[in-house]
Design an enzyme around this catalytic site. Structure first.
Site, short mmCIF file in Angstrom:
data_model
loop_
_atom_site.label_atom_id
_atom_site.label_comp_id
_atom_site.label_asym_id
_atom_site.label_seq_id
_atom_site.Cartn_x
_atom_site.Cartn_y
_atom_site.Cartn_z
N GLU A 1 11.56 2.19 14.41
CA GLU A 1 10.74 3.31 13.93
C GLU A 1 9.46 3.34 14.76
O GLU A 1 9.29 2.55 15.68
CB GLU A 1 10.43 3.14 12.44
CG GLU A 1 9.74 1.83 12.11
CD GLU A 1 9.59 1.54 10.62
OE1 GLU A 1 9.58 2.48 9.82
OE2 GLU A 1 9.50 0.34 10.27
N TYR B 1 0.82 -1.21 0.00
CA TYR B 1 0.00 0.00 0.00
C TYR B 1 0.85 1.25 0.00
O TYR B 1 2.05 1.20 0.22
CB TYR B 1 -0.98 -0.02 1.18
CG TYR B 1 -0.38 0.32 2.54
CD1 TYR B 1 0.47 -0.57 3.20
CD2 TYR B 1 -0.65 1.53 3.16
CE1 TYR B 1 1.01 -0.25 4.44
CE2 TYR B 1 -0.11 1.86 4.40
CZ TYR B 1 0.72 0.97 5.03
OH TYR B 1 1.25 1.28 6.26
N LYS C 1 6.36 -2.08 1.89
CA LYS C 1 5.20 -1.49 2.56
C LYS C 1 3.99 -2.42 2.42
O LYS C 1 3.09 -2.17 1.61
CB LYS C 1 4.90 -0.09 2.00
CG LYS C 1 4.02 0.76 2.90
CD LYS C 1 4.11 2.21 2.52
CE LYS C 1 3.10 3.10 3.24
NZ LYS C 1 3.22 3.13 4.68
N LEU D 1 10.79 1.16 7.24
CA LEU D 1 10.24 1.65 5.99
C LEU D 1 11.03 2.87 5.54
O LEU D 1 11.37 3.72 6.36
CB LEU D 1 8.76 2.02 6.17
CG LEU D 1 8.09 2.40 4.85
CD1 LEU D 1 7.85 1.15 4.00
CD2 LEU D 1 6.80 3.14 5.08
N ARG E 1 8.24 4.14 -4.67
CA ARG E 1 8.30 3.14 -3.59
C ARG E 1 7.30 2.01 -3.84
O ARG E 1 7.59 0.84 -3.55
CB ARG E 1 8.05 3.79 -2.23
CG ARG E 1 8.23 2.79 -1.08
CD ARG E 1 8.14 3.43 0.28
NE ARG E 1 6.85 4.02 0.51
CZ ARG E 1 6.56 4.81 1.54
NH1 ARG E 1 7.48 5.09 2.44
NH2 ARG E 1 5.34 5.32 1.68
N1 PDD Z 1 2.68 4.95 7.35
N2 PDD Z 1 7.33 3.68 9.01
C1 PDD Z 1 6.19 2.98 8.98
C2 PDD Z 1 6.15 1.67 9.67
C3 PDD Z 1 5.05 3.48 8.32
O1 PDD Z 1 3.92 2.76 8.30
C4 PDD Z 1 5.12 4.76 7.70
C5 PDD Z 1 3.95 5.36 6.97
C6 PDD Z 1 6.33 5.46 7.76
C7 PDD Z 1 6.52 6.81 7.10
O2 PDD Z 1 6.55 6.70 5.71
P1 PDD Z 1 6.05 7.89 4.78
O3 PDD Z 1 6.82 9.08 5.18
O4 PDD Z 1 6.38 7.45 3.42
O5 PDD Z 1 4.57 8.08 5.03
C8 PDD Z 1 7.42 4.89 8.41
C9 PDD Z 1 1.52 5.41 6.65
C10 PDD Z 1 1.35 6.88 6.69
C11 PDD Z 1 0.30 4.65 7.14
O6 PDD Z 1 0.45 3.44 7.35
O7 PDD Z 1 -0.78 5.22 7.27
#
Ligand code: PDD
Length: 286
Positions: free
Chosen positions: A182, A33, A150, A206, A52
């Site tokens: 994280e 996703y 992801k 991620l 990504r």
């Molecule tokens: N989540 N780490 C994890 C485990 C995440 O699920 C996310 C993002 C990030 C940050 O990635 P980005 O900057 O590309 O959004 C880091 C999204 C927002 C979600 O699951 O809703």
């Protein structure tokens, strides 16, 4: 207002959209996703999310459902149909279904399943939570070993958020082998003596699209950055801390495991990075 969503080539009212009960996303979490934010009715960092997504699909040998241009068109059309000024677009690609449950991947040529929907969030940029800062707890990271992909395996992150909520907090940071990986749905940082510290990219976290943008902007603003492993105790002794994600941009952290950081309000670096990030993102939005 009923949302219009996108499912495998069709724009439909949300209550008419259907995917098979045999869909591998549903049965095996065999799906990836992306979450892209929308500000001023425009997409933030679409390119980064598209790249990504492609990487996640490749790592899992999953076919791509459509071209990047088509994806962009679907995103834009959903924003328009749902009148989104500020909010999020959720996109999910699963390996589809060949009409039964089988651990073995379906035959080549089985079409992947593509679903997108919008989440209207007026006030996303001006989120009051960012002015207060987040309180976090630390919990063990027991997720699988390919967190750089992801996938929709979000049960443990979801449990982590619930553990935080039960403890009267907003979120959890995950710890593996004594080091912070994280946040449950964001990348994690602390700041000590003006230096921003965050974990380097690997299979363990991620590769956040917001992380990449924020680190670039921090560097341009002459801020000092160190990418290295760090412990939760270091973060607790920090001057400030924050997280980054597409859904919350730069979110200051003001408390870790009950320990207040600084004076318990969002720190200057987190606040500044949030401002710069929002400003730059709005300029580059498409
Ligand atoms: N989540 N780490 C994890 C485990 C995440 O699920 C996310 C993002 C990030 C940050 O990635 P980005 O900057 O590309 O959004 C880091 C999204 C927002 C979600 O699951 O809703």
């Amino acid at each position: 207002m009923t949302r219009t969503v996108y499912v495998n080539g069709e724009y439909l009212p949300e209550d008419e959209a259907k995917v098979s009960i045999f869909d591998r996303g549903f049965l095996f979490a065999d799906a990836v996703y992306e979450v892209t934010s929308v500000l001023d009715g425009k997409l933030i960092d679409f390119e980064g999310h598209a790249v990504r997504l492609d990487r996640s699909l490749n790592e899992l040998d999953m076919p791509s459902p459509c071209s990047k241009d088509e994806l962009l068109e679907i995103h834009r059309k959903l924003v328009e149909l749902n009148g989104i000024e500020e909010g999020l677009i959720y996109l999910q690609v699963s390996r589809g279904s060949d009409g039964d449950r089988d651990f073995v991947f379906p035959a080549e040529g089985t079409p992947p399943s593509l679903v997108l929907f919008t989440q209207n969030k007026p006030g996303l940029a001006d989120n009051p939570a960012a002015k207060k800062g987040a309180k976090i707890i630390s919990i063990e990271d027991i997720r699988w070993g390919r967190r750089d992909i992801k996938t929709v395996q979000l049960l443990y992150p979801s449990m982590g958020k619930m553990m935080a909520k039960k403890a009267g907090c907003d979120d959890a940071w995950l710890i593996e082998d004594g080091h912070v990986t994280e946040g449950t749905s964001n990348n994690a940082y602390f700041v000590k003596n003006g230096k921003i510290v965050t974990r380097p990219l690997s299979n363990d976290i991620l590769h956040g699209i917001t992380r990449a943008a924020v680190l670039r902007l921090a560097e341009e603003a002459q801020m000092e950055i160190e990418e290295r492993l760090f412990t939760i105790d270091e973060a607790k002794e920090a001057d400030e801390a924050f997280t980054t994600s597409a859904s919350a941009f730069v979110m200051p952290v003001v408390e870790i495991d009950g320990v207040q950081l600084g004076d318990g309000t969002p720190g200057p670096i987190a606040k500044r990075l949030r401002e710069i990030y929002l400003e730059e993102s709005r300029k580059k939005a498409i």
